[in-house]
Each structure stands twice: as structure tokens, then as C-alpha cells.
Design a protein around this motif. Structure first.
Motif, PDB file in Angstrom:
ATOM      1  N   HIS A   1      65.205 -23.549  86.412  1.00  0.00           N
ATOM      2  CA  HIS A   1      64.516 -23.310  84.880  1.00  0.00           C
ATOM      3  C   HIS A   1      65.115 -21.751  84.316  1.00  0.00           C
ATOM      4  CE1 HIS A   1      61.356 -20.534  86.235  1.00  0.00           C
ATOM      5  NE2 HIS A   1      60.932 -21.611  87.048  1.00  0.00           N
TER       6      HIS A   1
ATOM      7  N   TRP B   1      66.346 -22.819  92.720  1.00  0.00           N
ATOM      8  CA  TRP B   1      65.910 -23.262  94.154  1.00  0.00           C
ATOM      9  C   TRP B   1      66.815 -24.188  94.978  1.00  0.00           C
ATOM     10  CZ3 TRP B   1      62.201 -23.171  90.433  1.00  0.00           C
ATOM     11  CH2 TRP B   1      61.374 -21.994  90.209  1.00  0.00           C
TER      12      TRP B   1
ATOM     13  N   HIS C   1      53.486 -14.048  95.404  1.00  0.00           N
ATOM     14  CA  HIS C   1      53.456 -15.373  95.731  1.00  0.00           C
ATOM     15  C   HIS C   1      54.804 -15.522  96.664  1.00  0.00           C
ATOM     16  CE1 HIS C   1      56.555 -15.350  92.605  1.00  0.00           C
ATOM     17  NE2 HIS C   1      56.756 -16.647  92.982  1.00  0.00           N
TER      18      HIS C   1
ATOM     19  N   ARG D   1      50.631 -16.247  86.797  1.00  0.00           N
ATOM     20  CA  ARG D   1      51.851 -15.995  85.808  1.00  0.00           C
ATOM     21  C   ARG D   1      51.876 -16.096  84.368  1.00  0.00           C
ATOM     22  NH1 ARG D   1      55.977 -20.917  87.910  1.00  0.00           N
ATOM     23  NH2 ARG D   1      57.376 -19.522  86.547  1.00  0.00           N
TER      24      ARG D   1
ATOM     25  N   THR E   1      65.638 -18.961  87.357  1.00  0.00           N
ATOM     26  CA  THR E   1      65.295 -19.130  88.717  1.00  0.00           C
ATOM     27  C   THR E   1      65.723 -20.454  89.065  1.00  0.00           C
ATOM     28  OG1 THR E   1      63.344 -17.741  88.211  1.00  0.00           O
ATOM     29  CG2 THR E   1      63.390 -19.330  90.174  1.00  0.00           C
TER      30      THR E   1
ATOM     31  N   TYR F   1      59.972 -13.580  80.146  1.00  0.00           N
ATOM     32  CA  TYR F   1      58.750 -12.751  80.071  1.00  0.00           C
ATOM     33  C   TYR F   1      58.637 -11.991  78.981  1.00  0.00           C
ATOM     34  CZ  TYR F   1      58.471 -13.762  85.238  1.00  0.00           C
ATOM     35  OH  TYR F   1      58.260 -14.636  86.287  1.00  0.00           O
TER      36      TYR F   1
ATOM     37  N   LEU G   1      61.469  -6.915  90.558  1.00  0.00           N
ATOM     38  CA  LEU G   1      61.238  -8.154  91.602  1.00  0.00           C
ATOM     39  C   LEU G   1      61.075  -7.088  92.748  1.00  0.00           C
ATOM     40  CD1 LEU G   1      61.158 -10.885  92.885  1.00  0.00           C
ATOM     41  CD2 LEU G   1      63.774 -10.509  93.233  1.00  0.00           C
TER      42      LEU G   1
ATOM     43  N   SER H   1      65.848 -14.962  82.403  1.00  0.00           N
ATOM     44  CA  SER H   1      66.376 -15.163  83.587  1.00  0.00           C
ATOM     45  C   SER H   1      66.515 -16.669  83.967  1.00  0.00           C
ATOM     46  CB  SER H   1      65.444 -14.588  84.797  1.00  0.00           C
ATOM     47  OG  SER H   1      64.305 -15.039  84.764  1.00  0.00           O
TER      48      SER H   1
ATOM     49  N   TYR I   1      69.756 -12.735  86.080  1.00  0.00           N
ATOM     50  CA  TYR I   1      69.189 -11.924  85.139  1.00  0.00           C
ATOM     51  C   TYR I   1      70.132 -11.835  83.872  1.00  0.00           C
ATOM     52  CZ  TYR I   1      66.095 -10.930  88.772  1.00  0.00           C
ATOM     53  OH  TYR I   1      65.133 -10.988  89.987  1.00  0.00           O
TER      54      TYR I   1
ATOM     55  N   TYR J   1      54.488 -12.203  86.910  1.00  0.00           N
ATOM     56  CA  TYR J   1      54.222 -12.850  87.820  1.00  0.00           C
ATOM     57  C   TYR J   1      53.713 -12.361  89.185  1.00  0.00           C
ATOM     58  CZ  TYR J   1      55.371 -17.923  90.000  1.00  0.00           C
ATOM     59  OH  TYR J   1      55.131 -19.019  90.615  1.00  0.00           O
TER      60      TYR J   1
ATOM     61  N   ARG K   1      62.324 -10.027  79.129  1.00  0.00           N
ATOM     62  CA  ARG K   1      63.170 -10.189  80.519  1.00  0.00           C
ATOM     63  C   ARG K   1      63.597 -11.706  80.548  1.00  0.00           C
ATOM     64  NH1 ARG K   1      62.033 -11.747  85.874  1.00  0.00           N
ATOM     65  NH2 ARG K   1      62.498  -9.931  87.411  1.00  0.00           N
TER      66      ARG K   1
HETATM   67  C1  OGA Z   1      59.708 -17.133  90.414  1.00  0.00           C
HETATM   68  C2  OGA Z   1      59.942 -15.497  90.521  1.00  0.00           C
HETATM   69  C3  OGA Z   1      61.282 -13.525  90.261  1.00  0.00           C
HETATM   70  C4  OGA Z   1      61.989 -12.863  89.354  1.00  0.00           C
HETATM   71  O1  OGA Z   1      60.381 -17.737  89.227  1.00  0.00           O
HETATM   72  O2  OGA Z   1      59.293 -17.881  91.290  1.00  0.00           O
HETATM   73  O3  OGA Z   1      59.651 -15.158  91.457  1.00  0.00           O
HETATM   74  O4  OGA Z   1      62.590 -11.729  89.690  1.00  0.00           O
HETATM   75  N1  OGA Z   1      60.812 -15.154  89.876  1.00  0.00           N
HETATM   76  O5  OGA Z   1      62.352 -13.423  88.189  1.00  0.00           O
END
Ligand code: OGA
Ligand code: MN
Length: 200
Positions: free
Chosen positions: A106, A192, A119, A64, A190, A110, A149, A188, A136, A116, A186
């Protein structure tokens, strides 16, 4: 803490149904535009604090090339999004018994040319990540800007999802996915939803 409600525009039934059938779901127009503006401002005001995501504990990986900033409590605006995801986690627990206890998140950016590679966020269940939720927050995105994605759903079908502004892509953290090289910056968040305590 006062219980946070999910935005009225989110269809919980749809999200649960999509996750059940396909392992992923998309929410468009997730937040009202006043909040979106505040979120973009908080992200862009803090760009200087981001670090290379590829470097972890001094080790460089070539999977990444994005830049990230973990959401700590001082980032008040984005923390409201995290609270909303906690509320979503409770709905998911009720429906699927996922045992979600915590949310870690986080910001990411990009730059043009960054990516990335393929994965899983939780390969072979080795960590507590159950559900990934990517929001986004750039203010526009055109179909030919790359940065999609690319996600394999739970039935092994591939999907190409545009990182549309104010969209949230929610998916099982064990699914295979990648971020295609972007041609424009870009932005975003992310996050979890975890079944154990977050590491941040
Ligand atoms: C990640 C990821 C997807 C995205 O941060 O693990 O897969 O669309 N992001 O940003
Ligand atoms: Mn991922």
C-alpha cells in the motif's frame, strides 16, 4: 507474465548478506529518476482515495495515524515496483528458502504529527508476512524532519534509518520497529513479501 529483472544498480549479494547478518538491508537510489517522478505523480494524484490506516473493520486503533491506499491493479506505475519485489522474493527464496509466493503493498502518507508506534508486521509468525520492504517517495527529506524508521535488528541492536527519497528499507517482518512522528508529509510504499496468498 514476462519475468521482471531487478534493477542493475541493486546488489543482490549485499542484500542477501545484510539480511543474513542483521535481518535488514538498505537500498539507496533504488530507481531511475524518470520512474521516481511517475511514482510520485501516481501517489499524489490519488491522495483523495487514501483512508485512515487506524480504522480496520470499523475498529479504531491508536497505534498509528497514517493514511493508506492498497495497490490495486489500476495503479500501473506502482505495480511495476511490486513486480520488482516479486523478483527480489525469488532471489530470497533461492538463498533462504522463505517460500515467498506473493507481494501485497500500500501507499502510505504521514502528515506532520503522524506516527506508527512500536510494532511487528508479523508478530509470532501469525501471518504469512516474511519480509517488509518500505520505499520512500517524497521528493526530499531533511535529517531534522523526524519520520525516521527506528528498527531493532535480529541481534537486538537498534538503528535509526532516515526515510531518504528513493531508498528502500528491507527487513524481516518479525522485527520490532516504529515510525517516529514526522514533521513534514512523508510518502511511502510499504510492501510485504508473503509465504501465503495476499489478502488484497
Ligand atoms: C509499516 C511500517 C515503516 C516506514 O507500514 O508497517 O512499519 O518506515 N512502515 O514507513
Ligand atoms: Mn511495520
Amino acid at each position: 507474465m514476462e519475468a521482471v529483472q531487478l534493477p542493475a544498480s541493486w546488489s543482490v549479494d549485499q542484500i542477501l548478506d545484510d539480511l543474513d547478518q542483521h535481518g535488514f538491508s538498505i537500498i539507496d537510489n533504488a530507481y531511475d529518476l524518470t520512474y521516481v517522478e511517475q511514482l510520485i505523480a501516481e501517489c499524489t494524484d490519488n491522495l483523495a482515495r487514501f483512508r485512515d490506516a487506524a480504522i480496520q473493520n470499523g475498529v479504531v486503533s491508536n497505534i498509528r495515524s497514517d493514511h493508506i491506499l492498497w495497490l490495486t491493479e489500476d495503479l500501473k506505475i506502482s505495480n511495476q515496483h511490486v513486480q520488482t519485489l516479486h523478483a527480489l522474493g525469488q532471489e530470497l527464496n533461492r538463498a533462504f528458502f522463505l517460500g515467498i509466493k506473493d507481494v501485497e503493498a500500500h501507499f502510505a502518507y504521514y502528515n506532520a504529527g503522524e506516527f506508527y508506534a512500536l510494532h511487528r508486521d508479523n508478530p509470532q509468525g501469525k501471518n504469512g508476512r516474511m519480509i517488509s520492504a518500505v520505499y520512500y517517495l517524497h521528493d526530499q527529506w531533511q535529517d531534522d524532519w523526524g519520520g525516521e524508521l527506528h528498527l531493532q535488528d535480529k541481534n537486538d541492536q537498534w538503528h535509526t534509518l532516515q526515510p531518504k527519497p528513493n531508498r528502500i528499507a528491507i527487513f524481516q517482518s518479525d522485527l520490532l520497529h516504529e515510525v517516529v512522528k514526522a514533521k513534514h508529509q512523508r510518502l511511502s510504499i510499504t510492501a510485504w513479501l508473503r509465504s501465503d496468498a495476499s489478502l488484497i
